[in-house]
Scaffold this motif. Structure first.
Motif, mmCIF file in Angstrom:
data_model
loop_
_atom_site.group_PDB
_atom_site.id
_atom_site.type_symbol
_atom_site.label_atom_id
_atom_site.label_comp_id
_atom_site.label_asym_id
_atom_site.label_seq_id
_atom_site.Cartn_x
_atom_site.Cartn_y
_atom_site.Cartn_z
ATOM 1 N N VAL A 47 2.383 6.449 -7.009
ATOM 2 C CA VAL A 47 1.310 7.247 -7.598
ATOM 3 C C VAL A 47 1.592 8.735 -7.449
ATOM 4 O O VAL A 47 1.489 9.515 -8.410
ATOM 5 N N TYR A 48 1.993 9.152 -6.257
ATOM 6 C CA TYR A 48 2.237 10.568 -6.015
ATOM 7 C C TYR A 48 3.542 11.032 -6.647
ATOM 8 O O TYR A 48 3.630 12.171 -7.134
ATOM 9 N N ALA A 49 4.544 10.164 -6.681
ATOM 10 C CA ALA A 49 5.819 10.541 -7.296
ATOM 11 C C ALA A 49 5.661 10.829 -8.784
ATOM 12 O O ALA A 49 6.362 11.682 -9.344
ATOM 13 N N LYS A 50 4.734 10.130 -9.428
ATOM 14 C CA LYS A 50 4.503 10.309 -10.861
ATOM 15 C C LYS A 50 3.362 11.288 -11.160
ATOM 16 O O LYS A 50 2.976 11.453 -12.322
ATOM 17 N N TYR A 97 0.835 -1.211 0.000
ATOM 18 C CA TYR A 97 0.000 0.000 0.000
ATOM 19 C C TYR A 97 0.867 1.258 0.000
ATOM 20 O O TYR A 97 0.659 2.173 -0.813
ATOM 21 N N TYR A 98 1.848 1.307 0.891
ATOM 22 C CA TYR A 98 2.681 2.509 0.974
ATOM 23 C C TYR A 98 3.577 2.663 -0.254
ATOM 24 O O TYR A 98 3.810 3.795 -0.731
ATOM 25 N N ASN A 99 4.072 1.567 -0.793
ATOM 26 C CA ASN A 99 4.873 1.654 -2.020
ATOM 27 C C ASN A 99 4.024 2.146 -3.183
ATOM 28 O O ASN A 99 4.467 2.983 -3.980
ATOM 29 N N LEU A 100 2.810 1.610 -3.294
ATOM 30 C CA LEU A 100 1.916 2.036 -4.371
ATOM 31 C C LEU A 100 1.572 3.517 -4.230
ATOM 32 O O LEU A 100 1.593 4.269 -5.215
ATOM 33 N N LYS A 101 1.287 3.937 -3.022
ATOM 34 C CA LYS A 101 0.933 5.343 -2.799
ATOM 35 C C LYS A 101 2.093 6.261 -3.163
ATOM 36 O O LYS A 101 1.898 7.303 -3.812
ATOM 37 N N SER A 102 3.306 5.879 -2.780
ATOM 38 C CA SER A 102 4.466 6.724 -3.084
ATOM 39 C C SER A 102 4.710 6.794 -4.590
ATOM 40 O O SER A 102 5.074 7.858 -5.117
#
Length: 227
Positions: A72-75, A65-70
């Motif tokens: 999504v926001y990084a891109k 979850y945290y990897n996916l969130k980071s």
């Protein structure tokens, strides 16, 4: 077998429930209640590949979850991928692993200088270790990814993008995914490729014993250098 302490597991569980409870879709409470009645919070993430210990699955999905969130926001994709999709895909992509494993024992080679046996790897002894094995379950629907989608949809609706992401989160490693060209799916559904990458990051970076050992050694060296 590695084990988290009870306090840490309770903290992870509280965090998981708090995040998932923010999803406003009909049926989410029933889904959370079902997870509570299952072995989800005690289950391993695998039988031998990664996080193969109690509560390993809980740790894995939170990492994802945290990897996916980071990612999504990084891109800058938070404008087209909302928080609910990140939560659902990150926390629920491996729901097929609920009630999937049972504990048992296996013989393992332990190499050391005083081992009574020897092979190309050196001297060793056989030791018995606690391990996990897949159950012979009555539940059959499809492969791992399809089973996860099916189980989620028993409680909440999924968007097409969420289904595609979970259905192909193993990327080319999944048997079904190997039979098709994933390029158009990843091209048109960024959530799908990002969930796949997030899952890989969790498995081979966050949960890799080798990577964790290297980080610990590096931290020790930094301490020595600073002294």
């Amino acid at each position: 077998m590695k084990k988290f302490d009870v306090e840490y597991v309770n903290e992870m569980k509280a965090e998981f429930v708090a995040i998932l409870s923010t999803v406003k879709r009909e049926g989410i409470t029933d889904l959370i209640n079902w997870l509570e009645e299952s072995d989800f919070y005690e289950a391993p993430a695998s039988s031998k590949y990664h996080n193969a210990f109690p509560s390993g699955l809980l740790d894995h999905v939170i990492n994802t979850y945290y990897n996916l969130k980071s990612l999504v926001y990084a891109k800058g994709l938070d404008k087209i991928i909302d928080e609910e999709s990140i939560i659902i895909c990150g926390l629920l992509h491996d729901l097929d692993k609920v009630d999937c494993y049972e504990k048992g024992f296996k013989n393992v080679k332990k190499y050391h200088d005083n081992g009574k046996k020897k092979d190309e790897g050196g001297k060793f002894d056989w030791v018995v270790e606690e391990s996990y094995f897949k159950k012979d379950r009555d539940f059959y629907y499809g492969n791992h990814e399809a089973n996860s989608v099916y189980l989620i949809r028993q409680y909440i609706n999924l968007t097409k993008e969420e289904e595609m992401a979970i259905m192909h989160h193993h990327g080319g490693k999944g048997y079904d995914s190997m039979q098709i060209n994933l390029t158009p799916i990843w091209d048109k559904t960024p959530l799908a490729i990002l969930l796949h990458i997030a899952d890989l990051m969790s498995t081979f970076v966050d949960e890799s014993e080798d990577t964790c050992s290297k980080i610990q050694e590096s931290m020790k060296e930094e301490v020595v250098d600073n002294e």
